[in-house]
Design a protein around this motif. Structure first.
Motif, PDB file in Angstrom:
ATOM      1  N   ALA A   1     -22.610 -35.947  90.851  1.00 47.11           N
ATOM      2  CA  ALA A   1     -21.230 -35.964  90.362  1.00 47.11           C
ATOM      3  C   ALA A   1     -21.174 -35.669  88.867  1.00 47.11           C
ATOM      4  CB  ALA A   1     -20.589 -37.322  90.658  1.00 47.11           C
ATOM      5  N   ALA A   2     -22.146 -36.196  88.114  1.00 50.95           N
ATOM      6  CA  ALA A   2     -22.186 -35.946  86.670  1.00 50.95           C
ATOM      7  C   ALA A   2     -22.379 -34.456  86.389  1.00 50.95           C
ATOM      8  CB  ALA A   2     -23.299 -36.761  86.027  1.00 50.95           C
ATOM      9  N   PHE A   3     -23.240 -33.799  87.145  1.00 53.93           N
ATOM     10  CA  PHE A   3     -23.451 -32.359  86.958  1.00 53.93           C
ATOM     11  C   PHE A   3     -22.160 -31.583  87.195  1.00 53.93           C
ATOM     12  CE2 PHE A   3     -24.402 -28.200  88.885  1.00 53.93           C
ATOM     13  CZ  PHE A   3     -25.083 -27.607  87.826  1.00 53.93           C
ATOM     14  N   ALA A   4     -21.426 -31.940  88.262  1.00 57.78           N
ATOM     15  CA  ALA A   4     -20.172 -31.248  88.558  1.00 57.78           C
ATOM     16  C   ALA A   4     -19.139 -31.488  87.455  1.00 57.78           C
ATOM     17  CB  ALA A   4     -19.631 -31.717  89.904  1.00 57.78           C
ATOM     18  N   VAL A   5     -19.060 -32.724  86.965  1.00 61.12           N
ATOM     19  CA  VAL A   5     -18.092 -33.053  85.912  1.00 61.12           C
ATOM     20  C   VAL A   5     -18.430 -32.313  84.619  1.00 61.12           C
ATOM     21  CG1 VAL A   5     -17.286 -34.917  84.424  1.00 61.12           C
ATOM     22  CG2 VAL A   5     -17.480 -35.297  86.878  1.00 61.12           C
ATOM     23  N   LEU A   6     -19.689 -32.307  84.238  1.00 63.94           N
ATOM     24  CA  LEU A   6     -20.091 -31.629  83.000  1.00 63.94           C
ATOM     25  C   LEU A   6     -19.913 -30.115  83.119  1.00 63.94           C
ATOM     26  CD1 LEU A   6     -23.306 -33.679  82.175  1.00 63.94           C
ATOM     27  CD2 LEU A   6     -21.126 -33.756  80.971  1.00 63.94           C
ATOM     28  N   LEU A   7     -20.200 -29.569  84.285  1.00 62.70           N
ATOM     29  CA  LEU A   7     -20.028 -28.129  84.485  1.00 62.70           C
ATOM     30  C   LEU A   7     -18.560 -27.742  84.352  1.00 62.70           C
ATOM     31  CD1 LEU A   7     -21.576 -25.538  85.148  1.00 62.70           C
ATOM     32  CD2 LEU A   7     -21.142 -25.990  87.572  1.00 62.70           C
ATOM     33  N   LEU A   8     -17.678 -28.562  84.920  1.00 59.71           N
ATOM     34  CA  LEU A   8     -16.245 -28.314  84.780  1.00 59.71           C
ATOM     35  C   LEU A   8     -15.823 -28.376  83.318  1.00 59.71           C
ATOM     36  CD1 LEU A   8     -13.388 -27.947  85.963  1.00 59.71           C
ATOM     37  CD2 LEU A   8     -13.268 -30.450  86.192  1.00 59.71           C
ATOM     38  N   GLY A   9     -16.336 -29.372  82.587  1.00 60.85           N
ATOM     39  CA  GLY A   9     -15.987 -29.499  81.178  1.00 60.85           C
ATOM     40  C   GLY A   9     -16.485 -28.336  80.341  1.00 60.85           C
ATOM     41  N   LEU A  10     -17.650 -27.794  80.665  1.00 62.45           N
ATOM     42  CA  LEU A  10     -18.185 -26.667  79.894  1.00 62.45           C
ATOM     43  C   LEU A  10     -17.448 -25.370  80.191  1.00 62.45           C
ATOM     44  CD1 LEU A  10     -22.025 -27.395  80.113  1.00 62.45           C
ATOM     45  CD2 LEU A  10     -20.497 -27.814  78.195  1.00 62.45           C
ATOM     46  N   PHE A  11     -16.923 -25.221  81.402  1.00 63.99           N
ATOM     47  CA  PHE A  11     -16.169 -24.012  81.736  1.00 63.99           C
ATOM     48  C   PHE A  11     -14.734 -24.078  81.227  1.00 63.99           C
ATOM     49  CE2 PHE A  11     -19.493 -22.833  84.799  1.00 63.99           C
ATOM     50  CZ  PHE A  11     -19.520 -21.466  84.591  1.00 63.99           C
ATOM     51  N   THR A  12     -14.195 -25.284  81.003  1.00 63.90           N
ATOM     52  CA  THR A  12     -12.832 -25.440  80.501  1.00 63.90           C
ATOM     53  C   THR A  12     -12.867 -26.013  79.084  1.00 63.90           C
ATOM     54  OG1 THR A  12     -12.722 -27.603  81.622  1.00 63.90           O
ATOM     55  CG2 THR A  12     -11.855 -25.688  82.814  1.00 63.90           C
ATOM     56  N   HIS A  13     -12.937 -27.337  79.005  1.00 65.76           N
ATOM     57  CA  HIS A  13     -13.064 -28.046  77.734  1.00 65.76           C
ATOM     58  C   HIS A  13     -13.697 -29.403  78.034  1.00 65.76           C
ATOM     59  CE1 HIS A  13     -12.155 -30.056  73.936  1.00 65.76           C
ATOM     60  NE2 HIS A  13     -11.865 -28.864  73.431  1.00 65.76           N
ATOM     61  N   PRO A  14     -14.633 -29.871  77.185  1.00 66.11           N
ATOM     62  CA  PRO A  14     -15.270 -31.173  77.451  1.00 66.11           C
ATOM     63  C   PRO A  14     -14.290 -32.332  77.543  1.00 66.11           C
ATOM     64  CG  PRO A  14     -16.512 -29.960  75.810  1.00 66.11           C
ATOM     65  CD  PRO A  14     -15.266 -29.176  76.052  1.00 66.11           C
ATOM     66  N   ALA A  15     -13.064 -32.153  77.047  1.00 65.31           N
ATOM     67  CA  ALA A  15     -12.071 -33.222  77.166  1.00 65.31           C
ATOM     68  C   ALA A  15     -11.772 -33.529  78.630  1.00 65.31           C
ATOM     69  CB  ALA A  15     -10.793 -32.835  76.430  1.00 65.31           C
ATOM     70  N   PHE A  16     -11.768 -32.510  79.488  1.00 65.82           N
ATOM     71  CA  PHE A  16     -11.541 -32.749  80.914  1.00 65.82           C
ATOM     72  C   PHE A  16     -12.700 -33.561  81.515  1.00 65.82           C
ATOM     73  CE2 PHE A  16      -9.021 -28.943  80.057  1.00 65.82           C
ATOM     74  CZ  PHE A  16      -7.810 -29.284  80.655  1.00 65.82           C
ATOM     75  N   ALA A  17     -13.914 -33.260  81.084  1.00 66.27           N
ATOM     76  CA  ALA A  17     -15.058 -34.046  81.547  1.00 66.27           C
ATOM     77  C   ALA A  17     -14.953 -35.486  81.079  1.00 66.27           C
ATOM     78  CB  ALA A  17     -16.357 -33.412  81.043  1.00 66.27           C
ATOM     79  N   MET A  18     -14.477 -35.699  79.860  1.00 66.68           N
ATOM     80  CA  MET A  18     -14.326 -37.064  79.351  1.00 66.68           C
ATOM     81  C   MET A  18     -13.287 -37.838  80.159  1.00 66.68           C
ATOM     82  SD  MET A  18     -13.017 -38.337  75.592  1.00 66.68           S
ATOM     83  CE  MET A  18     -11.335 -37.807  76.021  1.00 66.68           C
ATOM     84  N   VAL A  19     -12.171 -37.201  80.466  1.00 69.48           N
ATOM     85  CA  VAL A  19     -11.106 -37.877  81.238  1.00 69.48           C
ATOM     86  C   VAL A  19     -11.613 -38.239  82.636  1.00 69.48           C
ATOM     87  CG1 VAL A  19      -8.832 -37.588  82.259  1.00 69.48           C
ATOM     88  CG2 VAL A  19      -9.248 -36.802  79.926  1.00 69.48           C
TER      89      VAL A  19
END
Length: 407
Positions: A173-191
């Protein structure tokens, strides 16, 4: 419980500082500073030379950050006697474990912040604001690591299960969250990481902390295993009392032993070679550093950095082979051998020199397979020079300070 935790923490920190002073000695700190500066320079040059970022950089960075999240385990500082003497205080012991969890977050938290700082140049290349991107990425990593430690804590309540079985879904799950944040903005990964952390505390923690389900034996066994890994790392640099290395026959290495003749003049040479091949500490360390060094050198494109890294790996192997010289200091029969004392020192010096030379030569396999001939040549030359200097100058200097067989 608060006083118990403070007492154990002070004792634990005192012991760790004693060993850390021996590990991070002047020579090792100097080597680390040079290596760190060289890697920063190579990293900056790589970023500057990047025109169009490759498509695989984001997944690769997400994978590296996920692997770093696995660094650091729950440090309970518990002892086997707790299952007997603290059993009536099982309910109050949860407060002790909460303090242990917060303490366990310190070192992984530092690693997470440093990893986020190292990712800032890549974020800037991808068009993400370095300030907000770096801060939110660090916050996401801290929240995910905090969740990982909560998971390790509650895993000691209820039915015991393998640690990897509990952490694998979280890391995925962490890999998916971080990948999403890197493709968009890390703020989404933080939320998302914050939502997962709070949801986990709200739903899971309230139902899992049942005092009667605390696995006391599993808790102390996990702490003993964690400390054993830590002490084995310290044992690479200094002797750790009470820590014994495993011994295996390894029949497939028996053809190596005839390289040393079984004569009186080669008594210590045969003994040291057999000890190196059979003790898991030394042979395993030699092989692991060889594999890691060859892989790292295959990824280097700067000749002077490759030479520096090769010299560093050779130095680490030589320095960590030093305890083998004193492996037979407490063996009574060694004092009765009809051989001069100088033979023992010469035998260990020759063995160490041969091992370091072979190590330096095999390090070039990685760059050669990658087609980097200049890198292989510079790494091999630097490794061989340091191997000869270590065995011919530094090793005799170290062995003169302490007799191999105390009187």
């Amino acid at each position: 419980m608060r006083k118990l935790w403070q007492t154990r923490l002070r004792r634990h920190q005192k012991t760790q500082f004693k060993y850390l002073r021996l590990v991070f000695n002047d020579h090792f700190v100097l080597v680390l500073l040079i290596l760190f500066g060289a890697l920063l320079y190579a990293y900056s040059q790589w970023i500057k030379a990047m025109i169009i970022p490759a498509w695989w950089l984001r997944p690769a960075l997400a994978a590296v950050l996920t692997v770093l999240l696995g660094f650091g385990s729950f440090a309970s500082l518990s002892e086997p006697a707790d299952a007997t003497f603290l059993l009536p205080q099982t309910t109050a012991f949860a407060g002790y474990l909460f303090k242990a969890r917060r303490y366990s977050l310190l070192l992984p938290g530092v690693v997470a912040v440093l990893a986020a700082a190292a990712s800032v140049p890549l974020l800037q290349v991808w068009g993400i604001d370095p300030l907000t991107g770096g801060l939110t990425l660090a916050a996401a990593l801290l929240l995910l690591k905090d969740l990982d430690l909560w998971l390790q804590l509650i895993d000691h309540y209820g039915v015991p299960r393998p640690a990897w079985l509990a952490r694998l879904p979280l890391l995925a799950a962490a890999f998916a969250v971080l990948l999403l944040g890197l493709f968009t903005h890390p703020a989404f990964a933080m939320v998302i990481a914050l939502a997962l952390n709070l949801g986990f505390r709200w739903v899971v923690l309230a139902s899992r902390f049942e005092p009667a389900t605390l696995d006391w034996r599993g808790l102390s066994a996990a702490e003993a295993k964690r400390m054993d890994r830590l002490y084995r790392f310290y044992n690479l640099f200094t002797d750790v009392p009470g820590l014994s290395a495993g011994v295996h026959r390894r029949k497939w290495l028996d053809p190596v032993l005839p390289l040393v003749r079984k004569t009186t003049a080669h008594t210590w040479a045969y003994l040291y070679l057999r000890g190196f091949l059979r003790q898991t500490t030394y042979l395993g360390l030699w092989v692991r550093l060889l594999v890691v060094g060859a892989v790292v050198l295959s990824l280097i494109s700067t000749w002077w950095l490759a030479a520096l890294l090769a010299a560093l790996f050779v130095y680490l192997v030589g320095f960590q082979l030093l305890p083998l010289a004193f492996a037979y200091s407490e063996m009574v029969m060694a004092r009765l051998y009809p051989v001069p004392a100088s033979q023992q020192r010469a035998a260990f010096q020759h063995l160490t020199g041969a091992l370091l030379v072979i190590f330096a030569v095999l390090l070039t396999v990685g760059p050669l397979l990658a087609g980097h001939w200049l890198i292989a040549l510079s790494a091999g030359a630097a490794g061989l020079i340091l191997a000869i200097a270590f065995a011919g100058w530094y090793l005799p200097y170290r062995l003169k300070k302490k007799p191999l067989l105390p009187a």
